[in-house]
Design an enzyme around this catalytic site. Structure first.
Site, PDB file in Angstrom:
ATOM      1  N   ILE A   1       1.310  21.747  36.351  1.00  0.00           N
ATOM      2  CA  ILE A   1       2.373  21.275  35.472  1.00  0.00           C
ATOM      3  C   ILE A   1       1.798  20.272  34.492  1.00  0.00           C
ATOM      4  O   ILE A   1       0.898  19.488  34.821  1.00  0.00           O
ATOM      5  CB  ILE A   1       3.515  20.635  36.299  1.00  0.00           C
ATOM      6  N   GLU A   2       2.325  20.274  33.279  1.00  0.00           N
ATOM      7  CA  GLU A   2       1.734  19.478  32.201  1.00  0.00           C
ATOM      8  C   GLU A   2       1.668  17.987  32.513  1.00  0.00           C
ATOM      9  O   GLU A   2       0.785  17.277  32.048  1.00  0.00           O
ATOM     10  CB  GLU A   2       2.515  19.691  30.906  1.00  0.00           C
TER      11      GLU A   2
END
Length: 358
Positions: free
Chosen positions: A152-153
Site C-alpha cells: 500500500i502506498e
C-alpha cells in the site's frame, strides 16, 4: 522552499529524537523534516509522549533530533482516523484471522471476486481505495490470505489491509516502508498487479478518479494514483458499470438490474484524465475493467467486452448503457458462475513464475 514541516511520531526523547513504535505508517516524516531543515525552515513534531534523553534505542529512531525544532506532546493521539492504538497495526502483535470481517453478499462482492481472479499466487499487489480494498477479504474467506503480498502506498507490506478510514494501514504486516520508498518501488514497476477503482472511462481506456462535477465530496484528489499506474504491468480497475441510483439483485446465480444508474461511466470525454489509456498502450501495460455486469479489456483496437454476467443482455444492458462504442470479443464468454453464488468459490490461484523469485 519548505518553511514549516509538521510531522508525527510516537515518542520523542529530550533531544528531539523521534521513534514510531505505535505508528501504522511512517509516511514521509524524515523526508519532510529534511526538506524543511535544508531550506532553513522549522520542523514541528507531534508525539504521544516525551521520554528521557538517550532512552530510545538508536535503531528505533526514525527522525534524528538534529532535524527537529519543536515537539508537541498529544497524549492519546489516534493511531488512524477514528482508531486508538491497536498493536496489530504497528506490528507488535498478530490479530487472529477470525477477527477480520468478511465482505457482505451482494454485487460489490461479485466485482471484488472477479478482480481476485486476475491475481496469481506469489504476486505483489498494490491496492487502492473502494471496491478493490475488499479483495483481501475475498482471499481471506477462500483460505488464501497469504497467497499474495499486499503493498500500500502509505508503506504497509503484507498482512491484511484495513478498510474505510483505516485504509492505508494493515494488520499483521510483514514490514513498514516509508511512503517515498514505497513509491520508488511502484515507479520501478515492482508490483505484479494494481487493483484500483474508476469513476469514468473514455474510448482510449483513460480513467478519471479525481473529478466529478457537483460531487466534490467524493473527489478529494489523485493521491498516489499517478505514481501507482505509471509503470504498473497489470492494472485492474473495478467499479459499477453505471452510477447514480443503480439497483442490482442477484437471484439464482443471475444478475438482474432492478433500476439502471442515471449516470453513464463509459463516456466520450473525461472531466479529468487521471490515467492515460494511450500511454498504457504504448508501454504495453495490461488493463482490465471489472464491473458487475461485464469485464472489459483494453486491446490494441479499443475497449473490448470479454465477459458478460449471467442474466445480462449484451445489447441493452452493456452496449446500450455505454456512451461510447465498445467492441465485443469474438471469444465472449460468461463470467464465472461462482461469482454470483453466496457460498465461497473454492478459489485456486495459479502460481506465477517470475525470473529471480523462487
Amino acid at each position: 522552499p519548505v518553511d514549516v514541516a509538521i510531522i508525527r511520531a510516537t515518542s520523542a526523547d529530550e533531544q528531539g529524537n523521534l521513534s514510531m513504535e505505535h505508528e501504522g505508517a511512517y509516511l514521509g516524516a524524515l523526508d519532510q523534516a529534511l526538506a524543511a531543515r535544508n531550506a532553513g525552515g522549522l520542523v514541528i513534531a507531534q508525539v504521544e509522549r516525551v521520554v528521557e534523553a538517550h532512552s530510545l534505542p538508536a535503531q528505533a529512531v526514525r527522525v534524528p533530533g538534529i532535524l527537529v525544532d519543536y515537539v508537541a506532546a498529544a497524549p492519546g493521539q489516534l493511531q488512524t482516523t477514528g482508531t486508538r492504538y491497536d498493536p496489530a497495526i504497528s506490528g507488535a502483535v498478530r490479530r487472529p484471522p477470525s477477527q477480520f470481517s468478511l465482505v457482505e453478499w451482494g454485487p460489490e462482492k461479485a466485482i471484488a471476486r472477479r478482480a481476485a481472479l486476475e491475481l496469481r499466487q506469489g504476486d505483489a499487489v498494490n491496492l487502492g481505495f473502494g471496491i478493490s480494498a475488499l479483495v483481501p477479504r475475498i482471499l481471506l474467506e477462500e483460505g488464501l490470505a497469504d497467497a499474495v503480498t499486499w503493498v500500500i502506498e502509505q508503506g504497509a507490506v503484507g498482512g491484511m489491509p484495513l478498510l474505510d478510514f483505516q485504509f492505508g494501514c494493515a494488520a499483521n504486516l510483514q514490514a513498514i516502508m516509508s511512503s517515498p520508498d514505497q513509491f520508488t518501488y511502484f515507479q520501478g514497476a515492482g508490483t505484479d498487479c494494481s487493483l484500483l477503482s474508476f469513476m469514468q472511462v473514455d474510448l482510449d481506456g483513460s480513467v478519471n478518479v479525481s473529478r466529478l462535477a457537483g460531487r466534490p465530496h467524493v473527489t478529494a484528489g489523485i493521491g498516489g494514483f499517478i505514481d501507482i499506474t505509471s509503470r504498473a504491468r497489470h492494472i485492474v480497475f473495478s467499479g459499477s458499470f453505471t452510477a447514480g441510483g443503480l439497483n442490482l439483485e442477484i437471484e439464482d446465480g443471475r444478475l438482474r438490474i432492478v433500476r439502471e444508474g442515471r449516470s453513464q461511466k463509459f463516456v466520450p470525454a473525461l472531466e479529468q484524465v487521471t490515467f492515460s489509456g494511450r500511454r498504457a498502450h504504448l508501454q504495453g501495460q495490461r488493463v482490465t475493467y471489472v464491473t458487475e455486469r461485464c469485464v472489459v479489456s483494453l486491446e490494441p483496437d479499443g475497449l473490448t467486452v470479454i465477459e458478460i454476467a449471467p442474466g445480462i443482455d449484451l445489447e441493452r444492458e452493456v452496449l446500450g448503457q455505454a456512451a461510447i462504442p465498445l467492441r465485443v470479443s469474438a471469444a465472449l464468454r460468461t463470467m464465472d458462475s461462482r461469482l454470483f453464488q453466496p457460498q465461497p468459490m473454492s478459489l485456486v490461484l495459479e502460481r506465477r513464475k517470475r525470473p529471480g523469485r523462487g
